[in-house]
Design an enzyme around this catalytic site. Structure first.
Site, PDB file in Angstrom:
ATOM      1  N   GLU A  22       0.796  -1.227   0.000  1.00 41.35           N
ATOM      2  CA  GLU A  22       0.000   0.000   0.000  1.00 41.35           C
ATOM      3  C   GLU A  22       0.829   1.277   0.000  1.00 41.35           C
ATOM      4  O   GLU A  22       0.818   2.060   0.970  1.00 41.35           O
ATOM      5  CB  GLU A  22      -0.954   0.013   1.203  1.00 41.35           C
ATOM      6  CG  GLU A  22      -1.941  -1.126   1.210  1.00 41.35           C
ATOM      7  CD  GLU A  22      -2.930  -1.076   2.367  1.00 41.35           C
ATOM      8  OE1 GLU A  22      -3.850  -1.907   2.378  1.00 41.35           O
ATOM      9  OE2 GLU A  22      -2.791  -0.203   3.255  1.00 41.35           O
TER      10      GLU A  22
ATOM     11  N   GLU B  21      -5.311  -8.623   1.283  1.00 36.73           N
ATOM     12  CA  GLU B  21      -5.970  -8.244   2.536  1.00 36.73           C
ATOM     13  C   GLU B  21      -7.448  -8.059   2.262  1.00 36.73           C
ATOM     14  O   GLU B  21      -7.835  -7.433   1.278  1.00 36.73           O
ATOM     15  CB  GLU B  21      -5.412  -6.938   3.121  1.00 36.73           C
ATOM     16  CG  GLU B  21      -4.007  -7.014   3.670  1.00 36.73           C
ATOM     17  CD  GLU B  21      -3.550  -5.689   4.280  1.00 36.73           C
ATOM     18  OE1 GLU B  21      -4.435  -4.888   4.687  1.00 36.73           O
ATOM     19  OE2 GLU B  21      -2.338  -5.448   4.331  1.00 36.73           O
TER      20      GLU B  21
END
Length: 443
Positions: free
Chosen positions: A166, A349
């Protein structure tokens, strides 16, 4: 009730990150990270919490791996702590750190599980932040050095590599919005951080290809594709602008497409590109990981700094007030499949925060079970459409330090009593056991 099935080659895993679960921040030769520093800023973390103990996985990894195996997981995605491996950010290698991760990897292999490693999940050594952090171009080269050390020291025990987790959060939450370490609100540094994170990824992949290692290597993004709140042209444009600003500035350079014009022309943002940078960033990768939790609705609002404004939505919320929008995951999978010519994708995720309570030794987190089942349906639909989705990693295996939320929010399928460090599998853990075993149904 309809039964859905995933193929035998579909990889089921669970995920955590070093600073969120390891603890032992002052043990084993580890130096401070930017998150250790940020936790000492008054008001930065809910409840004044910090990561000194977290879920104590540094000492309890064998217990955790045993539990993962009992639940049927086939892979564990965890991150390496850069300051545990290179305490000065570069140069000297801390053998204690290498030994810890080798032991963790060996314990996973002994249980027949794959080792999926993330090189960077936000815990930059503080010594590098003192030199400018990701706003400093030299950090990208320090990352390439760190990555090369990891490849050399751990390459024989790692089954899959991820460069960055991320980069949106590292750049935007860390440098633009001030919500994450290092807690800055500086647009000029943000655009530098975006580019240097992208460059760091490319340099690391470039270094990896020279090693002769064969394990797949990729990157993990948390794409944001908010839907337009109305059918008006300006709101459709707002959704496209939001996608470009949040997602495409990381995705498109990976694919050799450069930075999106919506960002560079319409918003007037410039990046510190030097000769050869974009070719380095666009290294061939083997997969992309997608982290997905929610979807927002947006309208165009030119009074806002980046012309985008979130508006209220109708969906049920998680305990973190994140709207539950399973179909948003399918939209993202379709977009990435189209943009990348159907590169292998993983859900790296997915999960939700719930108000979990222990009752007579059990945690009945039915909301999380429902959330997960709805997202499994979207994964199944994606595969049926021909999208090259290869696996799913639930976030998170354990309750943990949830960044600026401290220990207030619980994402784990295993409950952690932070006073005793006792692990209690929640109902969602047993549901995952069923799903991995091949029993998965949705209404």
């Amino acid at each position: 009730m309809q039964k859905i099935a995933f193929g035998k080659d579909f990889l089921w895993g669970c995920a955590t990150a070093s600073f969120q679960v390891e603890g032992a921040t002052q043990e084993g030769g580890r130096s401070p990270s930017i998150w250790d520093t940020f936790c000492n800023v008054p008001g930065a973390i809910k409840g004044g919490d910090d990561g000194r103990f977290a879920a104590d996985q540094y000492h309890r990894y064998a217990q955790d791996v045993k539990l993962m195996s009992e639940l049927g997981f086939q892979a564990y995605r965890f991150s390496l702590a850069w300051p545990r491996i290179l305490p000065e950010g570069k140069g000297r290698v801390n053998k204690q750190g290498i030994e810890y991760y080798r032991n963790l990897a060996k314990s996973l292999h002994d249980k027949g599980m794959k080792v999926v490693v993330t090189l960077y999940h936000w815990d930059l050594p503080q010594v590098l932040q003192d030199e400018g952090g990701w706003a400093n171009r030299s950090t990208a080269y320090a990352f390439a050095e760190y990555a090369s050390v990891c490849f050399a020291e751990l390459g024989d025990v790692v089954d899959q590599w991820t460069t960055l987790n991320e980069p949106f959060c590292a750049a935007y939450l860390g440098y633009l919005y001030g919500e994450h370490a290092p807690g800055l609100k500086d647009p000029a540094q943000t655009w530098k951080a975006v580019h240097h994170l992208n460059l760091a990824h490319g340099l690391a992949v470039q270094a990896y290809r020279k090693t002769g290692l064969r394990a797949p290597i990729g990157i993990v993004l948390n794409p944001s594709m908010p839907r337009p709140a109305t059918r008006r042209h300006e709101d459709v444009h707002a959704s496209e602008l939001a996608r470009a600003f949040d997602t495409d500035v990381f995705l498109h350079p990976l694919l050799g497409k450069g930075y999106p014009l919506l960002v560079t022309k319409e918003l007037g943002i410039t990046y510190p590109i030097e000769a050869g940078d974009m070719q380095i960033i666009a290294q061939t990768i083997d997969f992309i990981g997608i982290n997905y939790y929610m979807e927002h609705a947006v309208v165009l609002d030119e009074s806002q700094p980046y012309h985008i404004r979130n508006v209220p939505v109708w969906q049920r919320m998680t305990d973190q007030d994140w709207p539950i929008v399973p179909f948003g995951l399918l939209r993202i999978l379709r977009y990435f499949s189209e943009q990348t010519n159907n590169i292998p994708l993983y859900i790296t995720e997915n999960g939700c925060s719930c108000n979990d309570v222990v009752e007579q030794g059990r945690v009945h987190d039915y909301q999380r079970c429902d959330y997960l089942n709805q997202h499994f349906e979207m994964c199944h639909r994606a595969i049926e459409e021909g999208i090259n989705l290869k696996g799913y990693f639930i976030w998170s295996f354990l309750d943990n330090f949830e960044w600026a939320w401290g220990y207030e929010k619980r994402f784990g399928i295993v409950y952690v009593d932070y006073d005793t460090q006792e692990r209690i599998p929640k109902d969602s853990a047993y549901m995952m056991r069923d799903v991995i075993a091949g029993y998965c149904e949705y209404v």
